[in-house]
Design a protein around this motif. Sequence first.
Motif, mmCIF file in Angstrom:
data_model
loop_
_atom_site.group_PDB
_atom_site.id
_atom_site.type_symbol
_atom_site.label_atom_id
_atom_site.label_comp_id
_atom_site.label_asym_id
_atom_site.label_seq_id
_atom_site.Cartn_x
_atom_site.Cartn_y
_atom_site.Cartn_z
ATOM 1 N N GLN A 1 -0.156 -4.039 -5.819
ATOM 2 C CA GLN A 1 -0.291 -2.845 -5.008
ATOM 3 C C GLN A 1 -1.758 -2.396 -4.969
ATOM 4 O O GLN A 1 -2.542 -2.700 -5.878
ATOM 5 C CB GLN A 1 0.572 -1.695 -5.559
ATOM 6 C CG GLN A 1 2.072 -1.962 -5.503
ATOM 7 C CD GLN A 1 2.886 -0.732 -5.856
ATOM 8 O OE1 GLN A 1 2.428 0.386 -5.716
ATOM 9 N NE2 GLN A 1 4.117 -0.961 -6.330
ATOM 10 N N THR A 2 -2.096 -1.694 -3.906
ATOM 11 C CA THR A 2 -3.446 -1.153 -3.750
ATOM 12 C C THR A 2 -3.352 0.145 -2.966
ATOM 13 O O THR A 2 -2.434 0.324 -2.148
ATOM 14 C CB THR A 2 -4.371 -2.161 -3.041
ATOM 15 O OG1 THR A 2 -5.696 -1.607 -2.957
ATOM 16 C CG2 THR A 2 -3.894 -2.470 -1.637
ATOM 17 N N TRP A 3 -4.292 1.036 -3.203
ATOM 18 C CA TRP A 3 -4.232 2.341 -2.549
ATOM 19 C C TRP A 3 -4.755 2.308 -1.107
ATOM 20 O O TRP A 3 -4.286 3.065 -0.271
ATOM 21 C CB TRP A 3 -5.031 3.373 -3.340
ATOM 22 C CG TRP A 3 -4.379 3.891 -4.580
ATOM 23 C CD1 TRP A 3 -4.863 3.826 -5.860
ATOM 24 C CD2 TRP A 3 -3.123 4.575 -4.678
ATOM 25 N NE1 TRP A 3 -3.996 4.415 -6.745
ATOM 26 C CE2 TRP A 3 -2.914 4.888 -6.044
ATOM 27 C CE3 TRP A 3 -2.142 4.947 -3.767
ATOM 28 C CZ2 TRP A 3 -1.778 5.562 -6.496
ATOM 29 C CZ3 TRP A 3 -1.011 5.617 -4.219
ATOM 30 C CH2 TRP A 3 -0.843 5.925 -5.568
ATOM 31 N N VAL B 1 0.879 -1.176 0.000
ATOM 32 C CA VAL B 1 0.000 0.000 0.000
ATOM 33 C C VAL B 1 0.910 1.218 0.000
ATOM 34 O O VAL B 1 1.429 1.608 1.055
ATOM 35 C CB VAL B 1 -0.925 0.003 1.235
ATOM 36 C CG1 VAL B 1 -1.925 1.152 1.141
ATOM 37 C CG2 VAL B 1 -1.643 -1.335 1.376
ATOM 38 N N PRO B 2 1.148 1.836 -1.160
ATOM 39 C CA PRO B 2 2.132 2.929 -1.240
ATOM 40 C C PRO B 2 1.593 4.236 -0.666
ATOM 41 O O PRO B 2 0.408 4.381 -0.358
ATOM 42 C CB PRO B 2 2.378 3.037 -2.743
ATOM 43 C CG PRO B 2 1.092 2.600 -3.360
ATOM 44 C CD PRO B 2 0.544 1.526 -2.458
ATOM 45 N N GLY B 3 2.514 5.193 -0.537
ATOM 46 C CA GLY B 3 2.133 6.523 -0.087
ATOM 47 C C GLY B 3 1.861 6.624 1.402
ATOM 48 O O GLY B 3 1.145 7.527 1.836
ATOM 49 N N ARG B 4 2.446 5.744 2.193
ATOM 50 C CA ARG B 4 2.220 5.756 3.638
ATOM 51 C C ARG B 4 3.475 6.236 4.360
ATOM 52 O O ARG B 4 4.551 5.642 4.216
ATOM 53 C CB ARG B 4 1.813 4.370 4.135
ATOM 54 C CG ARG B 4 0.571 3.809 3.453
ATOM 55 C CD ARG B 4 -0.594 4.786 3.594
ATOM 56 N NE ARG B 4 -1.763 4.381 2.846
ATOM 57 C CZ ARG B 4 -2.895 3.973 3.410
ATOM 58 N NH1 ARG B 4 -2.987 3.924 4.725
ATOM 59 N NH2 ARG B 4 -3.922 3.647 2.652
ATOM 60 N N ALA B 5 3.333 7.291 5.119
ATOM 61 C CA ALA B 5 4.479 7.878 5.825
ATOM 62 C C ALA B 5 4.584 7.329 7.239
ATOM 63 O O ALA B 5 3.577 7.048 7.892
ATOM 64 C CB ALA B 5 4.351 9.394 5.859
ATOM 65 N N THR C 1 -5.772 8.599 -7.827
ATOM 66 C CA THR C 1 -6.690 7.706 -8.545
ATOM 67 C C THR C 1 -5.980 6.986 -9.686
ATOM 68 O O THR C 1 -6.625 6.259 -10.445
ATOM 69 C CB THR C 1 -7.875 8.506 -9.103
ATOM 70 O OG1 THR C 1 -7.390 9.557 -9.962
ATOM 71 C CG2 THR C 1 -8.699 9.114 -7.977
ATOM 72 N N ALA C 2 -4.683 7.177 -9.753
ATOM 73 C CA ALA C 2 -3.915 6.541 -10.827
ATOM 74 C C ALA C 2 -3.889 5.028 -10.638
ATOM 75 O O ALA C 2 -3.918 4.528 -9.507
ATOM 76 C CB ALA C 2 -2.494 7.100 -10.859
#
Length: 267
Positions: free
Chosen positions: A163-165, A92-96, A156-157
């Motif tokens: 991977q999943t948002w 799950v990308p974009g996780r800080a 929304t890309a």
Amino acid sequence: MDSERPGVPKGRVAVLTVVALLVVLACGGLGVWQWQRGNVVITEPPARQPVAPVSEIVDAGASGAAAVLSADEVGHRVEVTGTFDPDVDLLVPGRALDGVVGSWALGVVVLADGSGVPVVRGWVPEGTLAPALPTGTVDLRGVVQPPEASDLAPSTAALPAGQTWVVSAADLINRVDYPVANAYVTDTAPAAGLRAVPPDDPGQATRRLDWRNLAYAGQWWVFALFAVVLWFRAVRDERRAAGEDDPGTPADGPVHGAGGRDMSGAR
């Protein structure tokens, strides 16, 4: 020689003061006790409750309102026993974490009843591969969290395979052929190469208000206030009575002359 003016009877005022103080303290204490009974804690905060099997907190087969986590289920510590589905190994990308952007490692543990529970295994820095899924039976502990809504996705890309948002049962049920719990668990002791993801929502205690006890609390405090008013009036009356009994004030009007005989009309 004029007699001395008598003062307020101090002994009686002292007794009134002590009695009023005791009544105020008693009524105030009873009011606090009733107030505490009126704010009833039904459950302790989930983080302080004993660790429970995950199946007791979340139900993958539930639907409707029963599938939504309650306030005392979010943040509950649970034990998850089962096997990771080898076909669900996601990032799950974009996780800080601590200001560093990375990804969550997400898997699904299949329980003994055949249902699945999403598990965030941990966090890895951006561009780093997560350790492989454990094989065989796992027994891990974690914290229950509500599913993420699609509007939490940073973009929304389209993502590459694997991977999943967001972490959501609505997404995962399209990847498996068994029911998936409408919640997820963050592993509190992840494997080497992963960092634990702190839960966003620690949960809260469930409370309710008992209006009858709250009303009783208000009544006790009114009684305390009434005792203060009675004390004030009693002391005031004592002081007035002391002034009225002053023998220095003549009751039958002024007396002229040394012998008390009025000679003002004599020729």
